[in-house]
Design an enzyme around this catalytic site. Structure first.
Site, PDB file in Angstrom:
ATOM      1  N   LYS A  10       0.836  -1.210   0.000  1.00  0.00           N
ATOM      2  CA  LYS A  10       0.000   0.000   0.000  1.00  0.00           C
ATOM      3  C   LYS A  10       0.875   1.266   0.000  1.00  0.00           C
ATOM      4  CE  LYS A  10      -1.931   1.815   4.303  1.00  0.00           C
ATOM      5  NZ  LYS A  10      -0.835   2.584   4.779  1.00  0.00           N
ATOM      6  N   LYS A  15       7.684   0.711  -0.054  1.00  0.00           N
ATOM      7  CA  LYS A  15       8.055  -0.025  -1.276  1.00  0.00           C
ATOM      8  C   LYS A  15       9.313   0.553  -1.923  1.00  0.00           C
ATOM      9  CE  LYS A  15       4.209   1.031  -3.271  1.00  0.00           C
ATOM     10  NZ  LYS A  15       3.499   1.692  -2.171  1.00  0.00           N
ATOM     11  N   LYS A  41       3.645   8.765  -8.297  1.00  0.00           N
ATOM     12  CA  LYS A  41       4.420   9.612  -7.380  1.00  0.00           C
ATOM     13  C   LYS A  41       5.814   9.945  -7.918  1.00  0.00           C
ATOM     14  CE  LYS A  41       4.132   7.707  -3.178  1.00  0.00           C
ATOM     15  NZ  LYS A  41       4.725   7.356  -1.878  1.00  0.00           N
ATOM     16  N   ASP A 127      -2.387  -0.783  -4.360  1.00  0.00           N
ATOM     17  CA  ASP A 127      -3.703  -1.369  -4.130  1.00  0.00           C
ATOM     18  C   ASP A 127      -4.310  -1.986  -5.386  1.00  0.00           C
ATOM     19  OD1 ASP A 127      -2.826   0.625  -2.343  1.00  0.00           O
ATOM     20  OD2 ASP A 127      -4.716   0.474  -1.272  1.00  0.00           O
TER      21      ASP A 127
HETATM   22  N1  ADP Z   1      11.725   0.884   8.323  1.00  0.00           N
HETATM   23  C1  ADP Z   1      11.538   2.194   8.268  1.00  0.00           C
HETATM   24  N2  ADP Z   1      11.832   2.986   9.328  1.00  0.00           N
HETATM   25  C2  ADP Z   1      11.635   4.312   9.286  1.00  0.00           C
HETATM   26  N3  ADP Z   1      11.147   4.967   8.207  1.00  0.00           N
HETATM   27  C3  ADP Z   1      10.836   4.235   7.110  1.00  0.00           C
HETATM   28  C4  ADP Z   1      11.017   2.835   7.074  1.00  0.00           C
HETATM   29  N4  ADP Z   1      10.629   2.393   5.842  1.00  0.00           N
HETATM   30  C5  ADP Z   1      10.230   3.480   5.151  1.00  0.00           C
HETATM   31  N5  ADP Z   1      10.359   4.583   5.903  1.00  0.00           N
HETATM   32  C6  ADP Z   1       9.980   5.938   5.489  1.00  0.00           C
HETATM   33  O1  ADP Z   1       8.592   5.902   5.136  1.00  0.00           O
HETATM   34  C7  ADP Z   1       8.326   6.826   4.075  1.00  0.00           C
HETATM   35  C8  ADP Z   1       7.593   6.140   2.948  1.00  0.00           C
HETATM   36  O2  ADP Z   1       8.400   5.180   2.328  1.00  0.00           O
HETATM   37  P1  ADP Z   1       8.383   4.904   0.761  1.00  0.00           P
HETATM   38  O3  ADP Z   1       9.420   3.864   0.525  1.00  0.00           O
HETATM   39  O4  ADP Z   1       8.491   6.152  -0.004  1.00  0.00           O
HETATM   40  O5  ADP Z   1       6.941   4.271   0.631  1.00  0.00           O
HETATM   41  P2  ADP Z   1       6.134   3.816  -0.695  1.00  0.00           P
HETATM   42  O6  ADP Z   1       7.130   3.701  -1.784  1.00  0.00           O
HETATM   43  O7  ADP Z   1       5.542   2.512  -0.302  1.00  0.00           O
HETATM   44  O8  ADP Z   1       5.095   4.848  -0.936  1.00  0.00           O
HETATM   45  C9  ADP Z   1       9.672   7.361   3.673  1.00  0.00           C
HETATM   46  O9  ADP Z   1       9.839   8.636   4.229  1.00  0.00           O
HETATM   47  C10 ADP Z   1      10.676   6.391   4.225  1.00  0.00           C
HETATM   48  O10 ADP Z   1      11.903   6.982   4.527  1.00  0.00           O
HETATM   49 MG    MG Z   2       7.105   4.736  -3.699  1.00  0.00          MG
END
Ligand code: ADP
Ligand code: MG
Ligand code: SF4
Lengths: 281, 447
Positions: A10, A15, A41, A127
């Site tokens: 999600k 991811k 994004k 999703d």
């Molecule tokens: N294990 C973790 N601990 C702390 N922050 C995290 C962790 N995993 C991801 N983040 C933070 O969460 C936010 C969203 O992560 P992101 O990889 O961009 O999500 P997605 O790609 O699923 O939308 C980012 O700011 C990332 O640095």
């Molecule tokens: Mg992303």
């Protein structure tokens, strides 16, 4: 043979963090890697590029009509990882799913999939909102899928939905669900919840990532953990995962068995009841 | 599809029920229907199709300047992904600057509806920045509507939006509703003829919706003292609205093809307005005149066998006209028996079978009836019944000609065919067609 891996989950679950750290780890191990961000994004590869700008496939098409040279939309990042963003519309307009379809078709036409790569990583918005987002796991693209999840209800719910889509493709043997990646949110009973869910849907937890401030620091420095904290425990976690991905040939054909909504509620209920019991004792 | 083939004296009770479901509706693209209704309006109307080139493909014919013009945003795949409202906005601004345009109607297509293009909000935002009247009709093919819903949406929206309530009624005047053919086509002559005869009878034609309709006439729609329904499918929304809001009653009249139907058409109007017997005398003298002239054509048309494959509503009237020309109607074929959805489906199915029964009783008609037949059934039937001429949609002309059978377009004929003069013209067209050298030679060859 190139190994193609899709990472779903999600929005905001981690991811892109997992994808870019995995790509970086594979690169660190000397592998040739390409990462394709399939999320409007457009922020999938930013850590690999240390914040350098990249024009997405759809932006390029919109600006110039067609892509003559694939170099226009590919940028080389950390350890030579080839970085691509599919791109997408502004929120609330157009059709992002169609965008993914067009991007993947364009890459195919341009020959990106026949490059000399060891790994292609697809970082896909979670999703499965429409058919477009299932393109990376259609015949001929990613064969191995990892789902990023936390113990939060909505995250489990989303991943369960994605499993419904994966099941269709897994039944005819074109994809395998390789496991869940638990990206911890530090909520109570988190491991228990995710473990039990994994078991129920017939998969395993392939990687556990702790909640850690270094992710945030690395993000601000526009780097992956591998680059910024090369010798850290966190980096080792991803390097070991990268090695495990390389050895995944032996795994059987894993078909998920998604739950219905009630079963997800029941799963939470049973864990909460049990923990209440424990607290009483 | 359940093709049905039966003799006209074998109509069964359960036919109506079996053929009344939604599946039996004449589906089609409502955008096309709406376009049809709009394009025969005057040239101060601009039609904008918001969709890919393909949706506009058939509509490129460069009609004379008398007819509404069609524009298309020509959405590409990129517009699907990132939204095409920018292109639409630009086109609206361009059209808004044109002094020759007073109304802009936007039609949505499957593509623009699938990605949820928010045109209503766009128009709301453009309200203060543009001067021309502009509205959108959600006419995409995917919304499951039928072609005549498109016609209906056009007419009722025009009237709901722009007709003023406070108009004074014109005595003995009518609107003709549900007739949409380009004016430089046959319709021009048919409508000219309608106007001429009504004039003689002392009835004023206030407007035809939508043939040759200009924006200024839309405002005046409420002046009529009666609405005459030409096509129920295209008119149903409008006539009810006008009855409630402008206090205009409506009358369903026969389609004026053939002598009896034409005379019925005008007689009912004479009766409605109480114009007296002396006006009916005018009709009688027309009838006499046409009868005399017809004898010439009848020599050739007599006993020629016809197949009628037209819309359910028109079948009854066209068959009657052909019988007047002494043709023998041997096959009646319906591609679909309904043209409208909703409650009307059952009514129309019932009506269609009722009409067939009426034809059988009144004219002792002995023919085969096909419903949803496939092409094999259709050709089988016209061969078996040794049909000489087929009335069908123009796309089938070549196929029928290749079989050595004469052909007449069922709707979009070049020549006038409504009212008295139109009937003569129809007889002449059919005579010419049946005398075609190719057709004659081929018949002899087959013998
Ligand atoms: N294990 C973790 N601990 C702390 N922050 C995290 C962790 N995993 C991801 N983040 C933070 O969460 C936010 C969203 O992560 P992101 O990889 O961009 O999500 P997605 O790609 O699923 O939308 C980012 O700011 C990332 O640095
Ligand atoms: Mg992303
Ligand atoms: S795509 Fe849809 S709107 Fe366009 S012509 Fe076909 S049915 Fe009509």
């Amino acid at each position: 043979m190139v190994k193609q891996i899709a990472i779903y989950g999600k929005g905001g679950i981690g991811k892109s963090t997992v994808s870019s750290n995995t790509s970086a780890a594979l690169g660190f191990l000397g592998k040739k890697v390409m990462q394709i961000g399939c999320d409007p994004k457009k922020d999938s590869v930013k850590l690999l590029l240390n914040g350098r700008k990249i024009i997405s496939i759809l932006e390029y098409l919109q600006e110039y009509g067609e892509i003559n040279d694939i170099e226009n939309v590919v940028k080389s990042g950390y350890k030579g990882v080839k970085c691509i963003e599919s791109g997408g519309p502004e929120p609330g307009v157009g059709c992002a799913g169609r965008g993914i379809i067009l991007s993947i078709e364009t890459l195919k036409k341009l020959g990106a999939f026949s490059w000399d790569n060891d790994y292609i990583i697809y970082d896909v918005l979670g999703d499965v909102v429409c058919g477009g987002f299932a393109v990376p796991i259609r015949e001929g693209y990613a064969e191995e899928i990892y789902l990023v999840v936390s113990g939060e209800f909505m995250s489990i719910f989303a991943v369960n939905n994605i499993c419904k889509c994966i099941k269709k493709y897994a039944m005819n043997g074109s994809v395998k669900l390789m496991g869940l990646i638990l990206n911890s949110r530090n909520i109570s009973n988190e491991e228990e919840i995710v473990n039990m869910f994994a078991q129920k849907i017939n998969t395993k937890v392939a990687l556990k990532i702790p909640r850690d401030n270094r992710f945030c620091k690395a993000e601000i420095a526009k780097k992956t953990i591998i680059e910024m904290y090369e010798n850290s425990d966190l980096a080792k976690l991803f390097i070991n995962f990268a090695k495990a991905i390389g050895n995944s040939e032996n795994s059987q054909n894993l078909i998920p068995n998604p739950l219905n909504d009630d079963e997800i509620y029941d799963l939470y209920k049973s864990i909460l009841e049990e923990s209440n019991e424990r607290i009483k004792i | 599809m359940r093709g049905l083939r039966f003799k006209i004296n074998e109509i069964q009770e359960d036919f109506v029920q079996n053929y009344s479901g939604k599946d039996n509706v004449n589906y089609g693209c409502s955008m096309r229907g709406a376009w049809r209704a709009l394009q025969c309006m005057k040239n101060d109307v601009a039609i904008v199709i918001h969709g890919p080139k393909g949706c506009n493909n058939e509509f490129k014919l460069d009609y004379e300047d008398t007819i509404a013009k069609t524009y298309c945003t020509e959405m590409t795949e990129n517009d699907v992904i990132t939204g095409g409202l920018g292109k639409l906005e630009k086109l609206i601004f361009d059209l808004d600057k044109r002094p020759d345009i007073s109304l802009i109607v936007i039609l949505t297509t499957c593509t623009s509806e699938l990605i949820g293009e928010d045109i209503d909000t766009l128009l709301q935002n453009l309200k203060n920045k543009t001067t021309k009247k502009c509205f959108v009709l959600h006419t995409s093919g995917i919304s499951g509507m039928v072609q005549s819903d498109g016609h209906n949406m056009v007419i009722s929206n025009l009237i709901k939006k722009y007709t003023s309530k406070n108009n004074e009624k014109i005595k003995n005047s009518i609107n003709y509703i549900g007739y949409s053919w380009p004016f430089d086509h046959r319709a021009g002559r048919d409508m000219h003829e309608l106007n001429r005869i009504l004039d003689e009878l002392g009835i004023k034609l206030n407007g035809v919706y939508t043939s040759n309709l200009g924006f200024s006439e839309i405002k005046e729609a409420s002046r009529a003292s009666l609405n005459v329904v030409r096509c129920p499918g295209s008119a149903y929304g409008t006539i009810n609205f006008m009855k409630e809001n402008f206090n205009i009653p409506y009358l369903k009249l026969p389609i004026p093809v053939g002598l009896k139907n034409t005379t019925d058409f005008f007689s009912k109007l004479i009766d409605y307005f109480g114009l007296g017997n002396e006006k009916k005398q005018i009709l009688r003298s027309y009838e006499e005149f046409v009868c005399q002239k017809l004898s010439l054509y009848k020599e050739i048309l007599k006993s020629k066998k016809a197949c009628v494959a037209v819309g359910a509503n028109r079948t009854l009237y066209l068959v009657e006209a052909l019988l007047e020309l002494e043709l023998e109607v041997k096959v009646i074929s319906f591609y679909r028996i309904h043209e409208t959805i909703g409650d009307s489906v059952v009514k129309i199915a019932g009506k269609t079978f009722e009409n067939l029964e009426r034809l059988r009783q009144r004219y002792n008609l002995d023919c085969e009836v096909l419903v949803y037949s496939d092409s094999k059934q259709f050709y089988d039937s016209i061969k078996k019944n040794a049909v000489d001429i087929v009335f069908d949609v123009h796309t089938n002309r070549k196929m029928i000609h290749n079989m050595g059978i004469a052909f007449s377009e069922s709707m979009d004929v070049e020549q006038p065919y409504h009212f008295y003069y139109g009937f003569l013209s129809l007889a002449e067209t059919l005579t010419k067609e049946l005398n075609q050298p190719f057709y004659k030679k081929y018949k002899e060859f087959c013998r």
